[in-house]
Design a protein around this motif. Structure first.
Motif, PDB file in Angstrom:
ATOM      1  N   ASP A 195       0.815  -1.215   0.000  1.00 18.94           N
ATOM      2  CA  ASP A 195       0.000   0.000   0.000  1.00 18.94           C
ATOM      3  C   ASP A 195       0.853   1.272   0.000  1.00 18.94           C
ATOM      4  OD1 ASP A 195       0.924  -0.527   2.543  1.00 18.94           O
ATOM      5  OD2 ASP A 195      -0.974  -0.156   3.559  1.00 18.94           O
ATOM      6  N   ALA A 196       2.181   1.130  -0.083  1.00 17.34           N
ATOM      7  CA  ALA A 196       3.060   2.296  -0.192  1.00 17.34           C
ATOM      8  C   ALA A 196       3.662   2.445  -1.584  1.00 17.34           C
ATOM      9  CB  ALA A 196       4.188   2.207   0.835  1.00 17.34           C
ATOM     10  N   LEU A 197       3.478   1.435  -2.433  1.00 17.05           N
ATOM     11  CA  LEU A 197       4.090   1.464  -3.768  1.00 17.05           C
ATOM     12  C   LEU A 197       3.457   2.546  -4.637  1.00 17.05           C
ATOM     13  CD1 LEU A 197       4.376  -2.360  -4.531  1.00 17.05           C
ATOM     14  CD2 LEU A 197       6.130  -0.834  -3.600  1.00 17.05           C
ATOM     15  N   GLY A 198       4.295   3.313  -5.307  1.00 20.25           N
ATOM     16  CA  GLY A 198       3.811   4.329  -6.218  1.00 20.25           C
ATOM     17  C   GLY A 198       3.136   5.502  -5.539  1.00 20.25           C
ATOM     18  N   ARG A 199       3.416   5.723  -4.262  1.00 16.66           N
ATOM     19  CA  ARG A 199       2.735   6.786  -3.527  1.00 16.66           C
ATOM     20  C   ARG A 199       3.727   7.806  -2.969  1.00 16.66           C
ATOM     21  NH1 ARG A 199      -1.553   4.441   0.676  1.00 16.66           N
ATOM     22  NH2 ARG A 199      -2.025   6.672   0.789  1.00 16.66           N
ATOM     23  N   VAL A 200       3.214   9.018  -2.761  1.00 14.77           N
ATOM     24  CA  VAL A 200       3.973  10.103  -2.147  1.00 14.77           C
ATOM     25  C   VAL A 200       3.362  10.393  -0.789  1.00 14.77           C
ATOM     26  CG1 VAL A 200       4.634  12.526  -2.294  1.00 14.77           C
ATOM     27  CG2 VAL A 200       4.588  11.122  -4.367  1.00 14.77           C
ATOM     28  N   PHE A 201       4.194  10.387   0.251  1.00  7.77           N
ATOM     29  CA  PHE A 201       3.747  10.672   1.609  1.00  7.77           C
ATOM     30  C   PHE A 201       4.476  11.899   2.141  1.00  7.77           C
ATOM     31  CE2 PHE A 201       3.366   6.025   1.166  1.00  7.77           C
ATOM     32  CZ  PHE A 201       2.024   5.848   1.476  1.00  7.77           C
ATOM     33  N   GLU A 202       3.792  12.635   3.011  1.00  5.81           N
ATOM     34  CA  GLU A 202       4.396  13.778   3.682  1.00  5.81           C
ATOM     35  C   GLU A 202       4.602  13.429   5.147  1.00  5.81           C
ATOM     36  OE1 GLU A 202       2.366  17.249   0.897  1.00  5.81           O
ATOM     37  OE2 GLU A 202       1.715  17.038   2.973  1.00  5.81           O
ATOM     38  N   VAL A 203       5.777  13.770   5.677  1.00  2.34           N
ATOM     39  CA  VAL A 203       6.071  13.445   7.066  1.00  2.34           C
ATOM     40  C   VAL A 203       6.593  14.684   7.784  1.00  2.34           C
ATOM     41  CG1 VAL A 203       6.551  11.022   6.550  1.00  2.34           C
ATOM     42  CG2 VAL A 203       8.445  12.651   6.589  1.00  2.34           C
ATOM     43  N   GLY A 204       6.192  14.807   9.045  1.00  3.17           N
ATOM     44  CA  GLY A 204       6.645  15.925   9.861  1.00  3.17           C
ATOM     45  C   GLY A 204       6.348  15.654  11.316  1.00  3.17           C
ATOM     46  N   GLY A 205       6.953  16.411  12.184  1.00  2.08           N
ATOM     47  CA  GLY A 205       6.655  16.317  13.600  1.00  2.08           C
ATOM     48  C   GLY A 205       5.350  17.014  13.914  1.00  2.08           C
ATOM     49  N   PRO A 206       4.954  17.042  15.190  1.00  2.00           N
ATOM     50  CA  PRO A 206       3.665  17.640  15.568  1.00  2.00           C
ATOM     51  C   PRO A 206       3.661  19.166  15.595  1.00  2.00           C
ATOM     52  CG  PRO A 206       4.787  16.814  17.519  1.00  2.00           C
ATOM     53  CD  PRO A 206       5.623  16.388  16.336  1.00  2.00           C
ATOM     54  N   ASP A 207       4.841  19.811  15.517  1.00  7.45           N
ATOM     55  CA  ASP A 207       4.925  21.265  15.676  1.00  7.45           C
ATOM     56  C   ASP A 207       5.123  21.967  14.339  1.00  7.45           C
ATOM     57  OD1 ASP A 207       4.889  21.228  18.607  1.00  7.45           O
ATOM     58  OD2 ASP A 207       6.863  20.304  18.429  1.00  7.45           O
ATOM     59  N   VAL A 208       4.274  22.944  14.052  1.00  5.87           N
ATOM     60  CA  VAL A 208       4.451  23.814  12.891  1.00  5.87           C
ATOM     61  C   VAL A 208       4.995  25.145  13.411  1.00  5.87           C
ATOM     62  CG1 VAL A 208       3.325  25.011  10.984  1.00  5.87           C
ATOM     63  CG2 VAL A 208       2.596  22.701  11.610  1.00  5.87           C
ATOM     64  N   LEU A 209       6.196  25.503  12.975  1.00  2.00           N
ATOM     65  CA  LEU A 209       6.911  26.633  13.555  1.00  2.00           C
ATOM     66  C   LEU A 209       7.504  27.526  12.476  1.00  2.00           C
ATOM     67  CD1 LEU A 209       9.008  24.546  16.115  1.00  2.00           C
ATOM     68  CD2 LEU A 209       6.980  25.892  16.671  1.00  2.00           C
ATOM     69  N   GLU A 210       7.596  28.820  12.766  1.00  2.00           N
ATOM     70  CA  GLU A 210       8.418  29.689  11.951  1.00  2.00           C
ATOM     71  C   GLU A 210       9.890  29.398  12.274  1.00  2.00           C
ATOM     72  OE1 GLU A 210       7.340  33.689  12.866  1.00  2.00           O
ATOM     73  OE2 GLU A 210       5.394  33.570  11.833  1.00  2.00           O
ATOM     74  N   TYR A 211      10.778  29.671  11.317  1.00  2.00           N
ATOM     75  CA  TYR A 211      12.195  29.478  11.583  1.00  2.00           C
ATOM     76  C   TYR A 211      12.637  30.289  12.800  1.00  2.00           C
ATOM     77  CZ  TYR A 211      12.735  27.011   7.154  1.00  2.00           C
ATOM     78  OH  TYR A 211      12.630  26.092   6.133  1.00  2.00           O
ATOM     79  N   LYS A 212      12.066  31.477  12.964  1.00  2.58           N
ATOM     80  CA  LYS A 212      12.377  32.300  14.134  1.00  2.58           C
ATOM     81  C   LYS A 212      12.042  31.558  15.418  1.00  2.58           C
ATOM     82  CE  LYS A 212      10.955  36.637  16.349  1.00  2.58           C
ATOM     83  NZ  LYS A 212      10.102  37.850  16.221  1.00  2.58           N
ATOM     84  N   GLU A 213      10.874  30.924  15.455  1.00  2.00           N
ATOM     85  CA  GLU A 213      10.473  30.168  16.646  1.00  2.00           C
ATOM     86  C   GLU A 213      11.397  28.979  16.878  1.00  2.00           C
ATOM     87  OE1 GLU A 213       5.793  30.193  17.142  1.00  2.00           O
ATOM     88  OE2 GLU A 213       6.344  29.774  15.063  1.00  2.00           O
ATOM     89  N   MET A 214      11.815  28.332  15.803  1.00  2.00           N
ATOM     90  CA  MET A 214      12.746  27.211  15.949  1.00  2.00           C
ATOM     91  C   MET A 214      14.034  27.664  16.633  1.00  2.00           C
ATOM     92  SD  MET A 214      12.301  25.318  12.261  1.00  2.00           S
ATOM     93  CE  MET A 214      13.757  24.315  12.544  1.00  2.00           C
ATOM     94  N   LEU A 215      14.584  28.784  16.176  1.00  2.00           N
ATOM     95  CA  LEU A 215      15.809  29.308  16.773  1.00  2.00           C
ATOM     96  C   LEU A 215      15.612  29.628  18.246  1.00  2.00           C
ATOM     97  CD1 LEU A 215      16.764  31.694  13.837  1.00  2.00           C
ATOM     98  CD2 LEU A 215      18.139  29.744  14.568  1.00  2.00           C
ATOM     99  N   GLN A 216      14.503  30.279  18.570  1.00  2.00           N
ATOM    100  CA  GLN A 216      14.256  30.686  19.945  1.00  2.00           C
ATOM    101  C   GLN A 216      14.000  29.489  20.861  1.00  2.00           C
ATOM    102  OE1 GLN A 216      11.120  33.529  19.005  1.00  2.00           O
ATOM    103  NE2 GLN A 216      12.528  35.248  19.338  1.00  2.00           N
ATOM    104  N   ARG A 217      13.386  28.443  20.332  1.00  2.00           N
ATOM    105  CA  ARG A 217      13.145  27.259  21.164  1.00  2.00           C
ATOM    106  C   ARG A 217      14.422  26.464  21.400  1.00  2.00           C
ATOM    107  NH1 ARG A 217       7.130  25.014  19.677  1.00  2.00           N
ATOM    108  NH2 ARG A 217       7.896  23.199  20.836  1.00  2.00           N
ATOM    109  N   VAL A 218      15.331  26.457  20.434  1.00  2.00           N
ATOM    110  CA  VAL A 218      16.641  25.848  20.675  1.00  2.00           C
ATOM    111  C   VAL A 218      17.360  26.622  21.772  1.00  2.00           C
ATOM    112  CG1 VAL A 218      18.917  25.365  19.695  1.00  2.00           C
ATOM    113  CG2 VAL A 218      16.870  24.883  18.367  1.00  2.00           C
ATOM    114  N   ALA A 219      17.316  27.949  21.687  1.00  2.00           N
ATOM    115  CA  ALA A 219      17.948  28.768  22.717  1.00  2.00           C
ATOM    116  C   ALA A 219      17.358  28.459  24.092  1.00  2.00           C
ATOM    117  CB  ALA A 219      17.774  30.250  22.385  1.00  2.00           C
ATOM    118  N   ALA A 220      16.040  28.312  24.178  1.00  2.00           N
ATOM    119  CA  ALA A 220      15.400  28.020  25.462  1.00  2.00           C
ATOM    120  C   ALA A 220      15.841  26.664  26.004  1.00  2.00           C
ATOM    121  CB  ALA A 220      13.886  28.072  25.301  1.00  2.00           C
ATOM    122  N   VAL A 221      15.927  25.655  25.138  1.00  2.00           N
ATOM    123  CA  VAL A 221      16.379  24.333  25.573  1.00  2.00           C
ATOM    124  C   VAL A 221      17.794  24.410  26.127  1.00  2.00           C
ATOM    125  CG1 VAL A 221      17.045  22.033  24.746  1.00  2.00           C
ATOM    126  CG2 VAL A 221      14.856  23.013  24.052  1.00  2.00           C
TER     127      VAL A 221
END
Length: 299
Positions: A195-221
């Protein structure tokens, strides 16, 4: 009778070496395609192969039931033409060898957008890999978070080297980052799935972020504070030179990645969950895992 081998082209790279280890751990007979098999010391069986040499591809793929294609060349000035030629050769060799499935890791992005050369090249490769009739399974991902990944290294090094940034407008673009271990989980999960042959799938984590938010969350961690000020004046060329000053990413690779950062890369099709019921980790956990791996390596 044991199953036929699985080839991983790009098996020594950031995602590839993790994929090889995961496949070997679940008992697969893994071939790792490399131009220098005598210097390879990881899991699986190294086989000599070069995407610029069709004969070497045919010998690498001989007898394989499936092949992963994780090859791209952002650091070349002619990367789009080179990647297209490589994909044509690989598709031809896969068909001649009787391969039953090619699995390709591509890039997210809406085809109706004005996609960057990098993302447009990923789309071209998708089509070329399937041009000889071998069924292709495509996983499209955005930013992959993990130690050693070029996009992650840009993020980490910017945060660790600068307390404040005057940044291009692309820091307001939305993306959907995903942990490298989850990408590997999806890549393993689609293997041999009808059921995966010939198909295109999209994958991502649960968080949709601006690049700015990504940078700031790395800083917070990392227990840091970070001021990010977007301005409209930094062109892609200037942005790539700016990255080269504060990170160890080369200018050409940085430019090709920055060109893609104007394109929103967010999952809109969640059908992968019907094939691989994996629950990906959140961005902060992916960041912690990447930092932990770097510390374990003493970096």
């Amino acid at each position: 009778m044991s199953p036929a081998p699985v080839l991983v082209a790009g098996g020594t790279g950031f995602v590839g070496r993790r994929l090889v280890a995961a496949l070997a751990e679940q008992g697969e007979d893994v071939r790792v395609m490399t131009r220098r098999p005598t210097s390879y010391s990881g899991p699986g069986v190294p086989v000599r192969g070069d995407v610029e040499q069709l004969a070497s591809l045919e010998s690498s793929l001989a007898g394989c039931r499936a092949a992963y294609y994780l090859v791209h060349s952002l650091d070349r000035p002619d990367f789009r033409a080179h990647d297209a030629a490589a994909a044509r050769s690989f598709a031809q060799a896969a068909a001649a060898s009787g391969v039953e499935q090619i699995i390709y890791l591509g890039g997210l992005g809406n085809d109706e957008d004005d996609l960057s050369s990098h993302l447009r090249s990923r789309r071209e490769v998708e089509g070329l890999l399937g041009s000889t009739g071998v069924p292709v399974t495509v996983l499209r991902a955005g930013i992959i978070v993990g130690h050693g990944g070029i996009s992650w290294e840009i993020t980490r090094q910017l945060v660790e080297h600068l307390p404040a940034m005057i940044t291009p407008r692309w820091v307001r673009t939305r993306t959907q980052p995903i942990a490298v271990d989850d990408v590997v989980g999806y890549l393993v999960g689609v293997l041999d799935r009808a059921d995966a042959l010939g198909r295109v799938f999209e994958v991502g984590g649960p968080d949709v972020l601006e690049y700015k938010e990504m940078l700031q969350r790395v800083a917070a961690v990392e227990g840091k504070s970070l001021l990010v000020v977007p301005v409209p004046l930094l062109s892609p060329a200037l942005s790539s030179r700016w990255l080269a000053l504060v990170t160890d990413v080369d200018v050409r690779s940085g430019r090709n990645l920055i060109d893609s950062m104007v394109n929103e890369v967010v999952v809109t099709d969640h059908s992968i969950a019907d094939v691989v019921p994996l629950t990906p980790k959140g961005y902060d956990d992916a960041v912690r895992a990447a930092l932990d791996e770097r510390r374990r390596e003493g970096r």
